[in-house]
Write a protein that holds these residues in place. Structure first.
Motif, PDB file in Angstrom:
ATOM      1  N   PHE A  66      24.858  36.958 -24.222  1.00 31.27           N
ATOM      2  CA  PHE A  66      25.144  38.176 -23.466  1.00 31.27           C
ATOM      3  C   PHE A  66      26.368  38.928 -23.990  1.00 31.27           C
ATOM      4  O   PHE A  66      26.280  40.147 -24.229  1.00 31.27           O
ATOM      5  N   PRO A  67      27.533  38.282 -24.166  1.00 34.40           N
ATOM      6  CA  PRO A  67      28.705  39.033 -24.650  1.00 34.40           C
ATOM      7  C   PRO A  67      28.466  39.715 -25.988  1.00 34.40           C
ATOM      8  O   PRO A  67      28.841  40.882 -26.181  1.00 34.40           O
ATOM      9  N   GLN A  68      27.796  38.989 -26.938  1.00 31.56           N
ATOM     10  CA  GLN A  68      27.537  39.582 -28.254  1.00 31.56           C
ATOM     11  C   GLN A  68      26.575  40.761 -28.143  1.00 31.56           C
ATOM     12  O   GLN A  68      26.716  41.757 -28.865  1.00 31.56           O
ATOM     13  N   ALA A  69      25.600  40.648 -27.215  1.00 29.19           N
ATOM     14  CA  ALA A  69      24.650  41.751 -27.035  1.00 29.19           C
ATOM     15  C   ALA A  69      25.363  42.993 -26.488  1.00 29.19           C
ATOM     16  O   ALA A  69      25.136  44.124 -26.955  1.00 29.19           O
ATOM     17  N   VAL A  70      26.222  42.791 -25.506  1.00 32.33           N
ATOM     18  CA  VAL A  70      26.974  43.913 -24.940  1.00 32.33           C
ATOM     19  C   VAL A  70      27.878  44.538 -26.003  1.00 32.33           C
ATOM     20  O   VAL A  70      27.970  45.766 -26.130  1.00 32.33           O
ATOM     21  N   MET A  71      28.542  43.687 -26.787  1.00 33.39           N
ATOM     22  CA  MET A  71      29.413  44.191 -27.842  1.00 33.39           C
ATOM     23  C   MET A  71      28.616  44.938 -28.911  1.00 33.39           C
ATOM     24  O   MET A  71      29.110  45.895 -29.520  1.00 33.39           O
ATOM     25  N   GLY A  72      27.373  44.525 -29.141  1.00 35.89           N
ATOM     26  CA  GLY A  72      26.511  45.238 -30.084  1.00 35.89           C
ATOM     27  C   GLY A  72      26.235  46.657 -29.619  1.00 35.89           C
ATOM     28  O   GLY A  72      26.286  47.616 -30.414  1.00 35.89           O
ATOM     29  N   VAL A  73      25.944  46.808 -28.314  1.00 35.83           N
ATOM     30  CA  VAL A  73      25.712  48.146 -27.751  1.00 35.83           C
ATOM     31  C   VAL A  73      26.982  48.987 -27.853  1.00 35.83           C
ATOM     32  O   VAL A  73      26.944  50.169 -28.229  1.00 35.83           O
ATOM     33  N   ILE A  74      28.127  48.372 -27.516  1.00 38.08           N
ATOM     34  CA  ILE A  74      29.405  49.086 -27.595  1.00 38.08           C
ATOM     35  C   ILE A  74      29.677  49.555 -29.024  1.00 38.08           C
ATOM     36  O   ILE A  74      30.090  50.698 -29.258  1.00 38.08           O
ATOM     37  N   THR A  75      29.409  48.684 -29.996  1.00 40.86           N
ATOM     38  CA  THR A  75      29.642  49.028 -31.399  1.00 40.86           C
ATOM     39  C   THR A  75      28.764  50.195 -31.826  1.00 40.86           C
ATOM     40  O   THR A  75      29.226  51.145 -32.488  1.00 40.86           O
ATOM     41  N   GLY A  76      27.473  50.158 -31.439  1.00 38.73           N
ATOM     42  CA  GLY A  76      26.554  51.236 -31.793  1.00 38.73           C
ATOM     43  C   GLY A  76      26.994  52.569 -31.217  1.00 38.73           C
ATOM     44  O   GLY A  76      27.024  53.595 -31.920  1.00 38.73           O
ATOM     45  N   ILE A  77      27.344  52.596 -29.936  1.00 40.03           N
ATOM     46  CA  ILE A  77      27.785  53.831 -29.286  1.00 40.03           C
ATOM     47  C   ILE A  77      29.069  54.355 -29.934  1.00 40.03           C
ATOM     48  O   ILE A  77      29.254  55.563 -30.130  1.00 40.03           O
TER      49      ILE A  77
END
Length: 384
Positions: A353-364
């Motif tokens: 979960f944390p890595q997935a959320v950070m992936g979205v943050i990085t993309g945005i």
């Protein structure tokens, strides 16, 4: 017939001396292993302190230098009591609580800073400020914390000490604000800029809270400090929302604020992302991309300033900041075990979960950076 001011001052001084003697008794009982008796005397000191502040109103009638030195004596005795408790715990367990040591250090630092500051104010011929609400609450919280430690109420010790430290910091900020808002000292910062600055000032404290247990695995941290980390991030988000609103509403929009606001966001968020790297919530490459975007946009903003231009905030940048805050809150909220247990099936996906959320943050964040560069082609043309 009303009392003369000299008679009122004499009564408050006697009351202050009696309270000091109560603290001396507390120290005596601690060193003689009479913890419950010491706690009873702490309760007496708490009541006497409340009467002194709110009934006798010694701060309003006492002469400046007397008031200063009475405060110094009171602060020294409070520090002596806390140090006695710390040494007692260290003597019995060989590993006294770290936060208690931090609290003692902050008490001493506050006492030294307040004394030197107050002496400087008096030498300038200015009046000392009366104790504000934060200062009074900090003094009461310190006395309550003494009693909690003396009674060995382990479930409340950390909570009380953290609350005391936060109140001491708040009272220190309030005192500094009183001093620097005086035009004779410094040009005062607007309320909006003060809110912005608070994020920069509190960021190092977030680091300490996040790694309080000296373990890079955040899951091992105390639930008290997990909740405190979350509260601090929510505070960062709230001040970020309010500073711009207040600046516009109060007509205090300034060039300093336009540069300080994004800078403080980057300081606080990048610090949190670095914490996430250390504890395994984010891979290095994601945070590196975020850092590359932030530093590139700041370089672009600096280039614009060199040409006398101010690069306005883009909607994509505002969305980026908001989503970064929401993502951070989601990760910190999920790290709290009781919260995670409330959501069916969440335990099974927590590892990713944390890595997935950070992936979205990085993309945005990357998309926002591209938007800034596309909209600032006229600035780049001046240098390319």
């Amino acid at each position: 017939m009303s009392e003369k001011p000299s008679e009122v001052r004499l009564r408050t001084r006697i009351w202050s001396v009696l309270r000091a003697l109560v603290f001396v008794c507390v120290i005596f009982f601690i060193w003689n292993g009479m913890a419950k008796t010491a706690a009873a005397f702490v309760l007496v000191a708490l009541v006497m302190g409340w009467v002194n502040l709110y009934q006798l109103r010694s701060q309003e009638i006492e002469k400046p230098y007397y008031r200063l030195w009475l405060n110094v004596v009171d602060g020294l005795l409070s520090f002596a009591v806390m140090m006695s408790i710390f040494i007692r715990d260290l003597y019995h367990s060989e590993s006294a609580e770290k936060i208690l040591a931090v609290g003692c250090a902050i008490l001493l630092a506050r006492l030294i800073a307040h004394t030197l500051f107050s002496l400087g104010v008096l030498r300038e011929g200015k009046k000392l400020p009366q104790k504000r609400r934060w200062s009074k609450l900090a003094n009461i919280a310190t006395t309550v914390t003494m009693g909690v430690y003396l009674l060995d109420l382990e479930d409340y010790q950390q909570i009380c000490m953290v609350a005391t430290i936060l109140l001491i910091l708040a009272s220190t900020v309030a005192y500094a604000y009183w001093y620097y808002r005086d035009p004779a000292h410094r040009k005062p910062l607007s309320i909006a800029s003060q809110l912005t600055m608070s994020r920069i000032v509190l960021t190092p404290f977030f680091l300490w809270v996040f790694f309080y247990d000296n373990d890079l695995d955040y899951s091992n941290n105390s639930i008290v400090f997990k909740v405190l980390s979350l509260i601090m991030v929510l505070g960062f988000m709230l001040t970020d929302f309010l500073d711009g609103k207040l600046a516009r509403a109060m007509g205090e929009v300034s060039t300093l604020g336009k540069y300080l606001d994004p800078f403080s966001d980057k300081i606080s968020n990048m610090t949190i992302f670095m914490c996430f790297i250390a504890t395994g919530y984010a891979p290095v490459w994601m945070v590196a991309l975020i850092y590359f975007r932030e530093s590139s946009v700041e370089t672009l903003r600096t280039l614009a300033a060199s040409e006398g231009l101010i690069m306005p905030a883009r909607k994509s940048g505002k969305w980026k900041t908001a989503l970064q805050g929401i993502g951070i809150v989601m990760i910190l909220l999920g790290a709290i075990d009781p919260v995670r247990a409330l959501i069916p099936g969440f335990e099974s996906i927590w590892n990713v979960f944390p890595q997935a959320v950070m992936g979205v943050i990085t993309g945005i964040t990357i998309i926002s950076g591209i938007d800034y560069f596309v909209s600032s082609k006229h600035i780049l043309k001046k240098f390319v």
